[in-house]
Design a protein around this motif. Structure first.
Motif: not given
Length: 314
Positions: A6-11, A34-36, A92-93
């Motif tokens: 999900l793009a929201s996970e890493l942006s 930002q992200g987990e 993800g990356l």
């Protein structure tokens, strides 16, 4: 799996952007995500992983710091190139846009002003050209001191042009260009203006000393078309379009004695412009032409693709 990344996970909060670096100065490129957590940030230059050293390091927030930007090292181009950063966590990356890093430079003038002799009451013109990265600011000096540009007889145009109209004995002297950018300051060769005695009032046909150059610019910029003429009696300069369409009045100004300035250009301003130097009270005239091409801001697909961030899954 469908929801693998999900793009929201890493942006990105901040991606690296194109920059002009100064030799031996520090350079920072942003990469804030930002992200987990935990998030690993890696940097690449020209597609290859960047080797780190005390001189090249990644800060806590992902920013790349190059302590002293280098031009060449062991015969290879050192720090110039395309940089991107990648952020990875368990989802993800995320790969940033590529940022081009150029080196600020100010090579020698490729056009220096040339000395000239002018009759009193005539017109003088000097020009210098230099290719700086970033573009250099050009100023003029007379006899090694700053030129008094508040004198309305002195007209400074972009492209490093200085025009002097209604030349007087006091204008005699040595002129030179000063070019400055973040890399350096350079001085052009000297050019001498020699003012010869007020010639007897003999008739001289109108002559265009310098007419408009072909010019390509982007919408909303300012176009300046040069036209400077001599003659006795002093010629009257007028402008028209070759296609007969009106130049209009909105955003149109005459700079100095005959240069045409069009502010905030639109696509409709494209065309061939005719500068005419007319002998007062007669049909005697000389003309010079220049083509103005106004381009739309280039929003092509490739540029948009380069700007977009890639997301890949594992």
């Amino acid at each position: 799996s469908a929801g693998c990344c999900l793009a929201s996970e890493l942006s990105f909060i901040l991606e690296p952007s194109d920059v002009i670096a100064v030799r031996d100065q520090p350079l920072m490129l942003d990469c804030q995500v930002q992200g987990e957590r935990p998030i690993t940030i890696t940097w690449r230059k020209n597609g290859m992983p960047l080797p780190f050293s005390p001189r090249v390091q990644v800060l806590e927030n992902g920013t790349l710091l190059i302590q002293r930007f280098q031009k060449r090292r062991e015969g290879i181009d050192a720090d110039m190139g395309e940089y991107d950063c990648a952020a990875q966590n368990r989802y993800g990356l995320l790969v940033s846009r590529k940022a081009k890093v150029h080196l600020a430079s100010l090579p020698k003038f490729h056009t220096d002003p040339v000395s000239m002799s002018v009759n009193e009451g005539g017109v003088a013109r000097f020009q210098c050209q230099i290719n700086g990265i970033p573009e250099a600011t050009i100023t003029w000096e007379k006899d090694k001191g700053p030129l008094n540009t508040s004198d309305s007889r002195y007209t400074l145009l972009p492209m490093g042009i200085l025009q002097v109209t209604g030349v007087r004995k006091a204008d005699t002297g040595i002129f030179r260009c000063v070019a400055t950018n973040i890399a350096n300051t350079r001085y052009s060769h000297d050019a001498t203006l020699n003012v010869t005695g007020g010639a007897p009032r003999i008739y001289k046909e109108p002559v265009i000393l310098s007419g408009p150059q072909n010019l390509t610019i982007t919408v909303h910029q300012t176009a300046i078309l040069e036209c400077i003429a001599t003659g006795n009696p002093r010629p009257i300069v007028s402008w028209s379009r070759l296609d007969g369409r009106s130049i209009g009045v909105e955003g149109i100004q005459v700079v100095g004695t005959g240069n045409l300035m069009i502010s905030d250009v639109t696509l409709q301003h494209s065309g061939v412009y005719v500068c005419a130097a007319n002998r007062p009270g007669t049909r005697m005239r000389r003309t010079a032409l220049g083509r103005l091409v106004v381009q739309d801001q280039i929003i092509n697909k490739k540029l948009l693709e380069e700007k977009g961030s890639e997301i890949s899954c594992f």
